[in-house]
Design a protein around this motif. Structure first.
Motif, mmCIF file in Angstrom:
data_model
loop_
_atom_site.group_PDB
_atom_site.id
_atom_site.type_symbol
_atom_site.label_atom_id
_atom_site.label_comp_id
_atom_site.label_asym_id
_atom_site.label_seq_id
_atom_site.Cartn_x
_atom_site.Cartn_y
_atom_site.Cartn_z
ATOM 1 N N ASP A 294 11.134 -0.975 -14.241
ATOM 2 C CA ASP A 294 10.899 0.177 -15.110
ATOM 3 C C ASP A 294 9.991 -0.188 -16.284
ATOM 4 N N MET A 295 10.144 -1.417 -16.781
ATOM 5 C CA MET A 295 9.366 -1.867 -17.933
ATOM 6 C C MET A 295 7.914 -2.171 -17.581
ATOM 7 N N GLU A 296 7.672 -2.696 -16.366
ATOM 8 C CA GLU A 296 6.327 -3.102 -15.973
ATOM 9 C C GLU A 296 5.968 -2.518 -14.601
ATOM 10 N N PRO A 297 5.823 -1.191 -14.505
ATOM 11 C CA PRO A 297 5.604 -0.572 -13.191
ATOM 12 C C PRO A 297 4.278 -0.940 -12.539
ATOM 13 N N GLU A 298 3.288 -1.365 -13.303
ATOM 14 C CA GLU A 298 2.008 -1.752 -12.700
ATOM 15 C C GLU A 298 2.097 -3.089 -11.986
ATOM 16 N N ARG A 299 2.942 -3.979 -12.516
ATOM 17 C CA ARG A 299 3.066 -5.312 -11.906
ATOM 18 C C ARG A 299 4.209 -5.384 -10.903
ATOM 19 N N LEU A 300 5.352 -4.794 -11.229
ATOM 20 C CA LEU A 300 6.527 -4.895 -10.376
ATOM 21 C C LEU A 300 6.690 -3.630 -9.544
ATOM 22 N N ARG A 301 6.890 -3.825 -8.239
ATOM 23 C CA ARG A 301 7.125 -2.711 -7.331
ATOM 24 C C ARG A 301 8.430 -2.955 -6.569
ATOM 25 N N LEU A 302 9.292 -1.971 -6.532
ATOM 26 C CA LEU A 302 10.529 -2.047 -5.770
ATOM 27 C C LEU A 302 10.230 -1.715 -4.314
ATOM 28 N N VAL A 303 10.742 -2.525 -3.401
ATOM 29 C CA VAL A 303 10.462 -2.363 -1.969
ATOM 30 C C VAL A 303 11.780 -2.350 -1.198
ATOM 31 N N ASP A 304 11.978 -1.342 -0.370
ATOM 32 C CA ASP A 304 13.157 -1.234 0.478
ATOM 33 C C ASP A 304 13.133 -2.365 1.510
ATOM 34 N N ARG B 138 1.012 -9.240 -8.820
ATOM 35 C CA ARG B 138 1.939 -8.240 -8.314
ATOM 36 C C ARG B 138 3.251 -8.922 -7.948
ATOM 37 N N THR B 139 4.344 -8.313 -8.365
ATOM 38 C CA THR B 139 5.682 -8.792 -8.038
ATOM 39 C C THR B 139 6.375 -7.728 -7.202
ATOM 40 N N LEU B 140 6.817 -8.119 -6.023
ATOM 41 C CA LEU B 140 7.458 -7.207 -5.086
ATOM 42 C C LEU B 140 8.952 -7.528 -5.053
ATOM 43 N N VAL B 141 9.755 -6.568 -5.507
ATOM 44 C CA VAL B 141 11.198 -6.771 -5.619
ATOM 45 C C VAL B 141 11.883 -6.130 -4.418
ATOM 46 N N ALA C 224 12.258 -6.568 10.280
ATOM 47 C CA ALA C 224 11.432 -7.436 9.432
ATOM 48 C C ALA C 224 9.983 -6.973 9.397
ATOM 49 N N GLY C 225 9.455 -6.562 10.563
ATOM 50 C CA GLY C 225 8.064 -6.108 10.604
ATOM 51 C C GLY C 225 7.832 -4.863 9.775
ATOM 52 N N THR C 226 8.804 -3.977 9.756
ATOM 53 C CA THR C 226 8.698 -2.765 8.939
ATOM 54 C C THR C 226 8.657 -3.108 7.461
ATOM 55 N N VAL C 227 9.499 -4.048 7.059
ATOM 56 C CA VAL C 227 9.518 -4.470 5.647
ATOM 57 C C VAL C 227 8.180 -5.096 5.267
ATOM 58 N N THR C 228 7.612 -5.915 6.150
ATOM 59 C CA THR C 228 6.314 -6.537 5.866
ATOM 60 C C THR C 228 5.241 -5.479 5.652
ATOM 61 N N GLN C 229 5.251 -4.424 6.450
ATOM 62 C CA GLN C 229 4.273 -3.359 6.269
ATOM 63 C C GLN C 229 4.452 -2.661 4.919
ATOM 64 N N ARG C 230 5.695 -2.521 4.472
ATOM 65 C CA ARG C 230 5.925 -1.955 3.132
ATOM 66 C C ARG C 230 5.344 -2.843 2.051
ATOM 67 N N LEU C 231 5.501 -4.153 2.226
ATOM 68 C CA LEU C 231 4.961 -5.094 1.248
ATOM 69 C C LEU C 231 3.437 -5.007 1.211
ATOM 70 N N LEU C 232 2.820 -4.972 2.361
ATOM 71 C CA LEU C 232 1.355 -4.870 2.417
ATOM 72 C C LEU C 232 0.865 -3.579 1.763
ATOM 73 N N ALA C 233 1.612 -2.493 1.982
ATOM 74 C CA ALA C 233 1.223 -1.222 1.356
ATOM 75 C C ALA C 233 1.278 -1.307 -0.152
ATOM 76 N N ALA C 234 2.245 -2.103 -0.668
ATOM 77 C CA ALA C 234 2.371 -2.264 -2.115
ATOM 78 C C ALA C 234 1.284 -3.167 -2.700
ATOM 79 N N LEU C 235 0.478 -3.778 -1.824
ATOM 80 C CA LEU C 235 -0.633 -4.629 -2.278
ATOM 81 C C LEU C 235 -1.999 -3.987 -2.021
ATOM 82 N N ASP C 236 -2.013 -2.794 -1.501
ATOM 83 C CA ASP C 236 -3.286 -2.164 -1.084
ATOM 84 C C ASP C 236 -4.326 -2.159 -2.194
ATOM 85 N N ASP C 237 -3.903 -1.909 -3.426
ATOM 86 C CA ASP C 237 -4.876 -1.800 -4.519
ATOM 87 C C ASP C 237 -5.435 -3.151 -4.944
ATOM 88 N N LEU C 238 -4.853 -4.236 -4.446
ATOM 89 C CA LEU C 238 -5.381 -5.573 -4.762
ATOM 90 C C LEU C 238 -6.371 -6.066 -3.707
#
Length: 211
Positions: free
Chosen positions: A182-192, A136-139, A197-211
């Motif tokens: 856009d090309m690889e939506p399963e691997r790359l996720r855009l994160v606000d 997973r790549t978090l952008v 900082a703590g709020t951003v970390t929670q967004r990152l963790l949410a983007a990893l939930d399926d792993l």
């Protein structure tokens, strides 16, 4: 008798200058350790002795020190050593690897903003690193003005070779990351990346939930 240990997971954090990748690598790794995981923090260019030596060549000096082609080759060489010495051994023992940048930075900077094209970058990666990709790549994404302010505050007005490039260049990098997502939506996720900082970390963790 076979080794039953599961392979680890490989997570990369990406984005332009000043979006907070280094801070979030540390915070994300700590949060994953709190869940009982063996976590390795690393970075690019760098992450192994050989790659760190190449990092000094890439990050220091005049903006025009290297041509885009030379930069692409140096990044690929550093990445090859990083993968062989650090990333693959960690994954093989079941650890999670959290890296500040990986292949997608080369695709966005040298392949996109510098115009070398994705095929060239992927060919170098196939030769040097066997085509290894993160699970997973978090952008991380920020408005340009906010990212510039963060970068200036961090570097104290002394940016590295890449941060010192103009606004148009960094806009091209951001656009290249968006295209990759856009090309690889399963691997790359855009994160606000805005907000605490703590709020951003929670967004990152949410983007990893399926792993």
């Amino acid at each position: 008798m076979s080794d039953a240990r599961p392979r680890g997971r490989f997570i990369s954090l990406e984005g332009g200058e000043g979006v907070g990748k280094s801070t979030q690598v540390k915070r994300l790794a700590a949060a994953l350790r709190d869940r009982g995981l063996d976590v390795i923090e690393t970075r690019e260019p760098g992450g192994s002795p050989g790659a760190e030596a190449i990092r000094a060549l890439l990050m220091q000096g005049d903006v025009q020190r290297w041509t885009p082609e030379t930069e692409a080759l140096l990044f690929a060489a550093a990445r090859a050593d990083h993968v062989a010495r650090t990333i693959r051994p960690a994954l093989d023992r079941g650890a999670w690897v959290v890296s500040d940048r990986f292949l997608d930075s080369s695709l966005a900077y040298q392949g996109g903003a510098d115009g070398l094209g994705g095929e060239t970058i992927r060919t170098l990666h196939a030769i040097g690193s066997g085509g290894l990709l993160p699970d997973r790549t978090l952008v991380l994404r920020l408005p340009v003005d906010e990212a510039e302010a963060r970068e200036h505050a961090r570097d104290g007005g002394r940016p590295d070779r890449f941060a010192a490039r103009g606004r148009d260049y960094h806009a091209a990098v951001a656009a290249a990351f968006a295209r990759l997502a856009d090309m690889e939506p399963e691997r790359l996720r855009l994160v606000d990346a805005s907000g605490a900082a703590g709020t951003v970390t929670q967004r990152l963790l949410a983007a990893l939930d399926d792993l």
